[in-house]
Design an enzyme around this catalytic site. Structure first.
Site, PDB file in Angstrom:
ATOM      1  N   GLU A 123       0.850  -1.193   0.000  1.00  0.00           N
ATOM      2  CA  GLU A 123       0.000   0.000   0.000  1.00  0.00           C
ATOM      3  C   GLU A 123       0.882   1.237   0.000  1.00  0.00           C
ATOM      4  OE1 GLU A 123      -3.236  -0.113   2.839  1.00  0.00           O
ATOM      5  OE2 GLU A 123      -3.638  -2.203   2.367  1.00  0.00           O
ATOM      6  N   HIS A 237      -9.043   9.877   3.516  1.00  0.00           N
ATOM      7  CA  HIS A 237      -8.651   8.831   2.567  1.00  0.00           C
ATOM      8  C   HIS A 237      -8.909   9.348   1.158  1.00  0.00           C
ATOM      9  CE1 HIS A 237      -8.282   5.013   0.534  1.00  0.00           C
ATOM     10  NE2 HIS A 237      -7.878   4.449   1.657  1.00  0.00           N
ATOM     11  N   ARG A 290      -0.662   9.231   2.057  1.00  0.00           N
ATOM     12  CA  ARG A 290      -2.101   9.437   1.887  1.00  0.00           C
ATOM     13  C   ARG A 290      -2.499  10.920   1.845  1.00  0.00           C
ATOM     14  NH1 ARG A 290      -5.268   5.454   5.770  1.00  0.00           N
ATOM     15  NH2 ARG A 290      -4.710   3.868   4.263  1.00  0.00           N
ATOM     16  N   HIS A 345     -11.395   9.762   7.296  1.00  0.00           N
ATOM     17  CA  HIS A 345     -11.083   8.338   7.436  1.00  0.00           C
ATOM     18  C   HIS A 345     -10.622   7.972   8.841  1.00  0.00           C
ATOM     19  CE1 HIS A 345      -9.985   4.359   6.140  1.00  0.00           C
ATOM     20  NE2 HIS A 345      -8.696   4.540   6.372  1.00  0.00           N
ATOM     21  N   ARG A 380      -1.330   8.899   9.243  1.00  0.00           N
ATOM     22  CA  ARG A 380      -1.128   7.476   9.502  1.00  0.00           C
ATOM     23  C   ARG A 380      -0.718   6.716   8.238  1.00  0.00           C
ATOM     24  NH1 ARG A 380      -4.283   3.157   9.023  1.00  0.00           N
ATOM     25  NH2 ARG A 380      -6.298   4.214   8.799  1.00  0.00           N
TER      26      ARG A 380
HETATM   27  C1  SIN Z   1      -7.435   1.042   2.863  1.00  0.00           C
HETATM   28  O1  SIN Z   1      -7.701  -0.140   2.679  1.00  0.00           O
HETATM   29  O2  SIN Z   1      -7.138   1.820   1.974  1.00  0.00           O
HETATM   30  C2  SIN Z   1      -7.482   1.570   4.258  1.00  0.00           C
HETATM   31  C3  SIN Z   1      -6.382   1.005   5.025  1.00  0.00           C
HETATM   32  C4  SIN Z   1      -6.075   1.882   6.191  1.00  0.00           C
HETATM   33  O3  SIN Z   1      -6.767   2.849   6.456  1.00  0.00           O
HETATM   34  O4  SIN Z   1      -5.071   1.623   6.847  1.00  0.00           O
END
Ligand code: SIN
Length: 411
Positions: A123, A237, A290, A345, A380
C-alpha cells in the site's frame, strides 16, 4: 459524575475491567485482561458486527516481516516526522508476535496466501509489500472470529446495545462508567476502565467510518479532565466512492472505500480529461503518502470536475471481488474507472496515552482510534490502525488487569 449524583441509582454492576467499545482495540484489551485473570465486561453500542470501524477495514494489517527498521522508517516518513519514535518502536517491535499469537494462533484468521506463503500486499508509502489481508475485507475476517471467541470466554461478558454515557470519577480516580441499555442507566464500577470507542467520522458529511462514530470516549475522558491531544490531525482517505443520488432502481447508493491496496496492485488516478496527475506531484505517484494523494485528488476534482480510479492495469474482479460487487451494486461500470473523492477516514489524535494505553486519569486507559499514542503523528501509514489497536489493546488490557484487583463501589 459525583458521589452525590450516584445516589440517584438504586442498582449497580461490578467488574474488574470495563472495556467500552468492541472494535479490535477493545476486544484485544478484553483478551489481554482476561488472560491475566481479570473478569471483563465489554460494553458496546455498536450494532453487531458492522457497527465497529474495525469491521470495515479493507486493506489489512501490516507486519514488520524481516525488516523492522524499514517499517519504522516508513511510518516516520509518512507522518513527515510528526510521529513519536518511541511509540513507533513499540508498535513495530510487537507487530509480528501480536499478529501470530492473537490473529493466527488464537483466532485462526486465514490470511490470503500465494501457495504456501502469505500473500503480502503493498500500500501507499510502504517500502515493501508487508500487509496481511483477506481479499479487501480484512477487518471483517478478524473482527467476527474475535467477537465469537470472546462470547465463548468464561471471563468476558459482552453487553450489546449498551452505550457509555459518562465516566464515574471520585477523588481523582476513574471507577467505571454510567451505562445505558434499553433506556435504563446503571453505573458499572470497575477496577480499571478502558475506552475503545473509535473515531469521529459521523461528525463529517462524508466519512469511511460507520454511523455512531461520534467520539464518545474522547468526550467522556475530556469531560473527566483527561488530556486530549492532536485533535486537528484528521486523516482523509483519497479514494472513496462518494455515493450517488438514490435512484428507484433498487441498487445501493451509499459511499464506499476503495482500498489503497487497489493502487498497490497498479490502479492509477485520472482526472476528467483522462490524464494521470500523480507522477508530476510525487515520485511515488499513486503510492505517495495518503495526505499527498488526498490533496491532489481534491485539487483535480476542483480543477477538472472529476477523478476516477482506473483499475484497468489489474484484474480487478479477480483480485478485489468484494469491491467489484460494491461498485456493481451502485451501477458503476468500473471498467471505465471508479469515481473517487477524499473522505474523512481516521483521527490520529485523541485521548493522550502512554505506551501501555494509560491516560492522564488514574485507572483509565484508552486504545484504538480514540487514543493518541503518537504512532501516527499527523498522517497514519496505511494498514497500521488494526495493528495499533491490537498491540495497544493487549498492552492496556494486561496493565488494566494488574491494577490491584479491588473494585471501588461508591455508595
Ligand atoms: C485502505 O484499505 O485503503 C485503508 C487502510 C487503512 O486505512 O489503513
Amino acid at each position: 459524575m459525583s458521589e452525590d449524583q450516584l445516589e440517584d441509582y438504586d442498582d449497580y454492576d461490578e467488574t474488574d475491567v470495563l472495556v467500552v467499545g468492541s472494535g479490535i482495540a477493545g476486544l484485544a484489551a478484553a483478551l489481554g485482561a482476561a488472560r491475566e485473570g481479570a473478569d471483563v465486561t465489554v460494553a458496546t453500542k455498536a450494532t453487531r458486527p458492522e457497527g465497529a470501524s474495525s469491521w470495515w477495514a479493507q486493506g489489512g494489517i501490516a507486519v514488520s516481516r524481516d525488516d523492522p527498521a524499514q517499517f519504522k522508517q516508513d511510518i516516520l516518513d509518512a507522518s513527515a516526522g510528526t510521529a513519536d519514535p518511541g511509540a513507533v518502536d513499540v508498535l513495530v517491535d510487537e507487530a509480528n508476535d501480536a499478529v501470530q499469537d492473537v490473529l493466527v494462533d488464537t483466532l485462526d484468521v486465514e490470511f490470503d496466501t500465494n501457495g504456501e506463503e502469505w500473500d503480502f500486499g503493498r500500500e501507499a508509502a510502504h517500502d515493501e509489500p508487508r500487509i496481511l489481508h483477506v481479499d479487501a475485507a480484512t477487518g471483517r475476517a478478524i473482527h467476527v472470529p474475535f467477537l465469537n471467541y470472546l462470547d465463548d470466554h468464561d471471563a468476558v461478558a459482552v453487553r450489546d446495545d449498551t452505550a457509555a454515557l459518562e465516566l464515574v470519577t471520585h477523588e481523582g480516580r476513574v471507577h467505571g462508567a454510567l451505562l445505558e441499555h434499553g433506556g435504563d442507566v446503571t453505573p458499572t464500577f470497575a477496577g480499571a476502565t478502558v475506552l475503545a470507542t473509535g473515531g469521529i467520522g459521523d461528525l463529517y458529511p462524508r466519512s469511511t467510518n460507520p454511523d455512531g462514530s461520534t467520539g464518545d470516549g474522547i468526550a467522556m475522558a475530556a469531560l473527566a479532565g483527561a488530556e486530549v491531544a492532536d485533535m486537528e490531525y484528521v486523516q482523509f482517505h483519497p479514494t472513496v466512492f462518494p455515493g450517488r443520488e438514490a435512484e428507484d432502481d433498487g441498487g445501493e447508493a451509499g459511499p464506499f472505500l476503495v482500498s489503497e491496496a487497489v493502487r498497490g496492485e497498479g490502479a492509477v488516478l485520472r482526472n476528467a480529461d483522462g490524464d494521470r496527475f500523480m507522477p508530476a506531484i510525487h515520485e511515488a505517484a499513486e503510492l505517495a503518502p495518503r495526505d499527498v494523494v488526498a490533496r491532489a485528488v481534491n485539487t483535480e476534482i476542483e480543477r477538472t470536475g472529476e477523478v476516477r480510479l482506473d483499475v484497468s492495469p489489474l484484474d480487478f474482479a479477480a483480485e478485489f471481488p468484494d469491491l467489484a460487487s460494491k461498485a456493481e451494486d451502485r451501477g458503476i461500470d468500473w471498467t471505465a474507472g471508479i469515481p473517487v473523492a477524499p473522505a474523512e477516514h481516521f483521527l490520529c489524535g485523541g485521548v493522550a496515552v502512554d505506551d501501555r494505553g494509560r491516560t492522564t486519569l488514574d485507572r483509565c486507559f484508552a486504545v484504538g482510534e480514540c487514543a493518541r499514542t503518537g504512532v501516527h503523528g499527523a498522517n497514519r501509514l496505511a494498514s497500521t490502525s488494526l495493528l495499533e489497536g491490537l498491540v495497544w489493546g493487549l498492552r492496556a488490557g494486561e496493565s488494566a488487569a494488574s491494577i490491584d484487583g479491588t473494585v471501588d463501589v461508591i455508595e
